[in-house]
Design a protein around this motif. Structure first.
Motif, PDB file in Angstrom:
ATOM      1  N   GLN A  14      83.013 -10.668 -16.712  1.00 31.89           N
ATOM      2  CA  GLN A  14      84.082 -11.109 -17.611  1.00 31.89           C
ATOM      3  C   GLN A  14      83.514 -11.268 -19.014  1.00 31.89           C
ATOM      4  OE1 GLN A  14      86.107 -14.651 -16.341  1.00 31.89           O
ATOM      5  NE2 GLN A  14      87.293 -14.858 -18.206  1.00 31.89           N
ATOM      6  N   ARG A  15      84.186 -10.645 -19.967  1.00 33.34           N
ATOM      7  CA  ARG A  15      83.722 -10.735 -21.350  1.00 33.34           C
ATOM      8  C   ARG A  15      84.346 -11.947 -22.028  1.00 33.34           C
ATOM      9  NH1 ARG A  15      85.194  -6.878 -26.442  1.00 33.34           N
ATOM     10  NH2 ARG A  15      83.928  -8.013 -27.962  1.00 33.34           N
ATOM     11  N   VAL A  16      83.534 -12.684 -22.798  1.00 38.57           N
ATOM     12  CA  VAL A  16      83.988 -13.850 -23.551  1.00 38.57           C
ATOM     13  C   VAL A  16      83.408 -13.784 -24.957  1.00 38.57           C
ATOM     14  CG1 VAL A  16      84.242 -15.340 -21.532  1.00 38.57           C
ATOM     15  CG2 VAL A  16      82.047 -15.238 -22.724  1.00 38.57           C
ATOM     16  N   ASN A  17      83.945 -14.582 -25.842  1.00 40.78           N
ATOM     17  CA  ASN A  17      83.401 -14.720 -27.193  1.00 40.78           C
ATOM     18  C   ASN A  17      82.579 -15.995 -27.277  1.00 40.78           C
ATOM     19  OD1 ASN A  17      84.368 -12.407 -28.485  1.00 40.78           O
ATOM     20  ND2 ASN A  17      86.357 -13.344 -28.896  1.00 40.78           N
ATOM     21  N   LEU A  18      81.426 -15.908 -27.922  1.00 41.25           N
ATOM     22  CA  LEU A  18      80.648 -17.118 -28.184  1.00 41.25           C
ATOM     23  C   LEU A  18      81.303 -17.939 -29.283  1.00 41.25           C
ATOM     24  CD1 LEU A  18      76.869 -16.115 -28.146  1.00 41.25           C
ATOM     25  CD2 LEU A  18      77.989 -17.783 -26.682  1.00 41.25           C
ATOM     26  N   ASN A  19      81.071 -19.227 -29.229  1.00 41.71           N
ATOM     27  CA  ASN A  19      81.526 -20.101 -30.307  1.00 41.71           C
ATOM     28  C   ASN A  19      80.908 -19.621 -31.625  1.00 41.71           C
ATOM     29  OD1 ASN A  19      81.676 -22.279 -32.200  1.00 41.71           O
ATOM     30  ND2 ASN A  19      82.060 -23.682 -30.492  1.00 41.71           N
ATOM     31  N   PRO A  20      81.725 -19.402 -32.676  1.00 36.37           N
ATOM     32  CA  PRO A  20      81.173 -18.924 -33.958  1.00 36.37           C
ATOM     33  C   PRO A  20      80.035 -19.786 -34.489  1.00 36.37           C
ATOM     34  CG  PRO A  20      83.570 -18.842 -33.987  1.00 36.37           C
ATOM     35  CD  PRO A  20      83.186 -19.563 -32.725  1.00 36.37           C
ATOM     36  N   LYS A  21      80.077 -21.077 -34.227  1.00 33.29           N
ATOM     37  CA  LYS A  21      79.003 -21.946 -34.684  1.00 33.29           C
ATOM     38  C   LYS A  21      77.679 -21.582 -34.013  1.00 33.29           C
ATOM     39  CE  LYS A  21      81.999 -25.920 -35.710  1.00 33.29           C
ATOM     40  NZ  LYS A  21      82.283 -27.332 -35.398  1.00 33.29           N
ATOM     41  N   LEU A  22      77.770 -21.145 -32.753  1.00 30.25           N
ATOM     42  CA  LEU A  22      76.559 -20.749 -32.039  1.00 30.25           C
ATOM     43  C   LEU A  22      76.073 -19.387 -32.500  1.00 30.25           C
ATOM     44  CD1 LEU A  22      77.546 -21.858 -28.421  1.00 30.25           C
ATOM     45  CD2 LEU A  22      76.006 -23.022 -29.983  1.00 30.25           C
ATOM     46  N   VAL A  23      77.021 -18.492 -32.782  1.00 28.05           N
ATOM     47  CA  VAL A  23      76.657 -17.148 -33.219  1.00 28.05           C
ATOM     48  C   VAL A  23      75.885 -17.198 -34.529  1.00 28.05           C
ATOM     49  CG1 VAL A  23      77.569 -14.926 -33.990  1.00 28.05           C
ATOM     50  CG2 VAL A  23      78.609 -16.081 -32.043  1.00 28.05           C
ATOM     51  N   ASN A  24      76.266 -18.098 -35.432  1.00 29.27           N
ATOM     52  CA  ASN A  24      75.632 -18.180 -36.743  1.00 29.27           C
ATOM     53  C   ASN A  24      74.456 -19.147 -36.779  1.00 29.27           C
ATOM     54  OD1 ASN A  24      77.555 -16.395 -37.795  1.00 29.27           O
ATOM     55  ND2 ASN A  24      78.997 -18.054 -38.164  1.00 29.27           N
ATOM     56  N   SER A  25      74.072 -19.670 -35.631  1.00 31.76           N
ATOM     57  CA  SER A  25      72.990 -20.656 -35.608  1.00 31.76           C
ATOM     58  C   SER A  25      71.631 -19.977 -35.674  1.00 31.76           C
ATOM     59  CB  SER A  25      73.085 -21.501 -34.322  1.00 31.76           C
ATOM     60  OG  SER A  25      72.740 -20.700 -33.217  1.00 31.76           O
ATOM     61  N   PRO A  26      70.574 -20.716 -36.004  1.00 31.98           N
ATOM     62  CA  PRO A  26      69.232 -20.141 -36.094  1.00 31.98           C
ATOM     63  C   PRO A  26      68.673 -19.663 -34.754  1.00 31.98           C
ATOM     64  CG  PRO A  26      69.360 -22.240 -37.252  1.00 31.98           C
ATOM     65  CD  PRO A  26      70.613 -22.116 -36.445  1.00 31.98           C
ATOM     66  N   THR A  27      69.330 -20.019 -33.627  1.00 29.61           N
ATOM     67  CA  THR A  27      68.792 -19.644 -32.323  1.00 29.61           C
ATOM     68  C   THR A  27      68.834 -18.149 -32.081  1.00 29.61           C
ATOM     69  OG1 THR A  27      70.964 -20.076 -31.344  1.00 29.61           O
ATOM     70  CG2 THR A  27      69.348 -21.847 -31.250  1.00 29.61           C
ATOM     71  N   GLN A  28      69.463 -17.382 -32.965  1.00 26.23           N
ATOM     72  CA  GLN A  28      69.501 -15.933 -32.788  1.00 26.23           C
ATOM     73  C   GLN A  28      68.419 -15.218 -33.606  1.00 26.23           C
ATOM     74  OE1 GLN A  28      73.670 -14.784 -33.524  1.00 26.23           O
ATOM     75  NE2 GLN A  28      73.746 -14.255 -31.374  1.00 26.23           N
ATOM     76  N   GLU A  29      67.506 -15.956 -34.171  1.00 30.52           N
ATOM     77  CA  GLU A  29      66.488 -15.343 -35.013  1.00 30.52           C
ATOM     78  C   GLU A  29      65.528 -14.463 -34.212  1.00 30.52           C
ATOM     79  OE1 GLU A  29      64.584 -18.396 -37.216  1.00 30.52           O
ATOM     80  OE2 GLU A  29      66.308 -18.794 -38.509  1.00 30.52           O
ATOM     81  N   THR A  30      65.251 -14.810 -32.965  1.00 32.10           N
ATOM     82  CA  THR A  30      64.353 -14.026 -32.136  1.00 32.10           C
ATOM     83  C   THR A  30      65.026 -13.765 -30.789  1.00 32.10           C
ATOM     84  OG1 THR A  30      63.289 -15.925 -31.090  1.00 32.10           O
ATOM     85  CG2 THR A  30      62.382 -15.181 -33.203  1.00 32.10           C
ATOM     86  N   PRO A  31      64.590 -12.712 -30.070  1.00 28.83           N
ATOM     87  CA  PRO A  31      65.151 -12.467 -28.736  1.00 28.83           C
ATOM     88  C   PRO A  31      64.943 -13.636 -27.778  1.00 28.83           C
ATOM     89  CG  PRO A  31      63.996 -10.523 -29.539  1.00 28.83           C
ATOM     90  CD  PRO A  31      63.713 -11.622 -30.518  1.00 28.83           C
TER      91      PRO A  31
END
Length: 280
Positions: free
Chosen positions: A193-210
Motif C-alpha cells: 500500500q502506497r502512502v505519503n510521508l508527513n511533509p515535516k518528516l520529508v523535509n527533516s534532516p533525517t534524509q541527509e544520508t541513506p
C-alpha cells in the motif's frame, strides 16, 4: 579539631576516587556506547481491518528441492489475527502487508534453490479494488545464479501505484524436484500500500544520508522503503559491520532473522512485461 578536618579530607578524597572509578569505568563506557548505537526497530503500523491483505509469506518446509528443505520466503511483515465470524465462531487470518512511499517500489524474496532446479519465475501485481481484478504488471524474472535474496523492482513502464490504494502481488516459481515429472509450482503472495510521508518528516534532516532514511522509514512503519534502502547499502558495503547489525535487527523485527546471513544477489531483470489487462 585537627582530627575532624582530617576525616573530612579523607572522605572527600575517597568520594572522588570512587566517582572516578564508577564514572569512567570501561564497562560503563561500553554500556553507554551499546545503548547509543542500538538501531531503531521497525514500528509496524496497524494492518488493514477485517480480512484485508490476507496472504502467505512462505517459509514452510519444501519437498526436498531447497537448501536444507527451505522454501521461498517473501521478506515482508506478517500479522496474525483472530477475527469473529458470527456470534460464536472465530477464524485465524494471516495478513502479509507493508507500506511504501514509492510509485515503483522494490520487492524482495529469498530463493533457496539452485539455478538448475528452477524452471521459471514470474512476478505479478494486481489491482483488486474494483469488481474485476486488473493485472498491472506481469513479468518473467531472470533466474538467479545462486540461492539467496533477490529483488524485483516494479517497472516504471507500468502504471504507478496510487496513494492509499492496496495492491496484491504474487511471486511464482516452478521448480524441478524430479526431472521425470513436470515442474512443481510454489508461490508466495502479499500486499503493498502506497502512502505519503508527513511533509515535516520529508523535509527533516533525517534524509541527509541513506542510513538516516532507513531510520525515518523504520520509525514510521514504511517497510518496503526501509528494506530496499538498507539492502542497497549492504550491497554497496557488504563488509560493513554496522550495516550487518542493522540488517539483522530489521529482519528480526519481522521474525526473519534466520535470513540475515543469506547473500544478497544482484539480480533480477524483468524479461517480459505484459500490458495491463482485466482478469476474467
Amino acid at each position: 579539631m585537627k582530627s575532624y578536618w582530617q576525616k573530612i579530607q579523607f572522605i572527600a578524597v575517597l568520594g572522588m576516587t570512587l566517582w572516578g572509578i564508577i564514572g569512567y569505568s570501561p564497562m560503563m563506557m561500553i554500556w553507554m556506547t551499546s545503548v547509543a548505537a542500538t538501531p531503531k526497530k521497525f514500528s509496524p503500523p496497524p494492518p488493514p481491518p477485517d480480512r484485508g491483505a490476507a496472504g502467505d509469506r512462505g517459509g514452510a518446509a519444501s519437498r526436498g528441492c531447497g537448501v536444507g528443505n527451505q522454501s521461498v520466503i517473501a521478506i515482508v511483515p506478517v500479522y496474525k489475527e483472530t477475527l469473529n465470524q458470527g456470534q460464536t465462531e472465530t477464524i485465524s487470518v494471516t495478513k502479509v502487508w507493508g507500506l511504501t512511499t514509492k510509485e515503483y517500489p522494490t520487492f524482495w524474496f529469498f530463493v533457496p534453490y539452485q539455478k538448475s532446479l528452477i524452471d521459471s519465475i514470474e512476478f505479478v501485481v494486481k489491482d483488486e479494488s474494483g469488481k474485476l481484478s486488473q493485472t498491472l504488471y506481469r513479468t518473467v524474472v531472470t533466474i538467479p545464479e545462486t540461492p539467496g535474496i533477490i529483488s524485483i523492482p516494479l517497472s516504471p513502464t507500468t502504471p504507478s501505484l496510487q496513494v492509499d490504494k492496496m495492491y496484491h502481488w504474487f511471486f511464482k516459481i516452478k521448480i524441478i524436484c524430479n526431472p521425470q515429472q513436470p515442474p512443481e509450482g510454489e508461490y508466495v503472495e502479499g500486499w503493498v500500500q502506497r502512502v505519503n510521508l508527513n511533509p515535516k518528516l520529508v523535509n527533516s534532516p533525517t534524509q541527509e544520508t541513506p542510513q538516516q532514511s532507513v531510520k525515518l522509514y523504520t520509525e514510521n512503519g514504511i517497510w518496503y522503503d526501509a528494506l530496499t534502502t538498507l539492502a542497497e547499502l549492504r550491497l554497496a558495503k557488504p563488509q560493513d559491520p554496522t550495516l550487518a547489525v542493522e540488517w539483522m535487527n530489521l529482519l528480526k523485527s519481522v521474525d526473519l532473522e534466520n535470513l540475515a546471513k543469506q547473500p544478497l544477489i544482484k539480480c533480477c531483470q524483468a524479461n517480459d512485461t505484459s500490458p495491463p489487462n482485466i482478469d476474467k
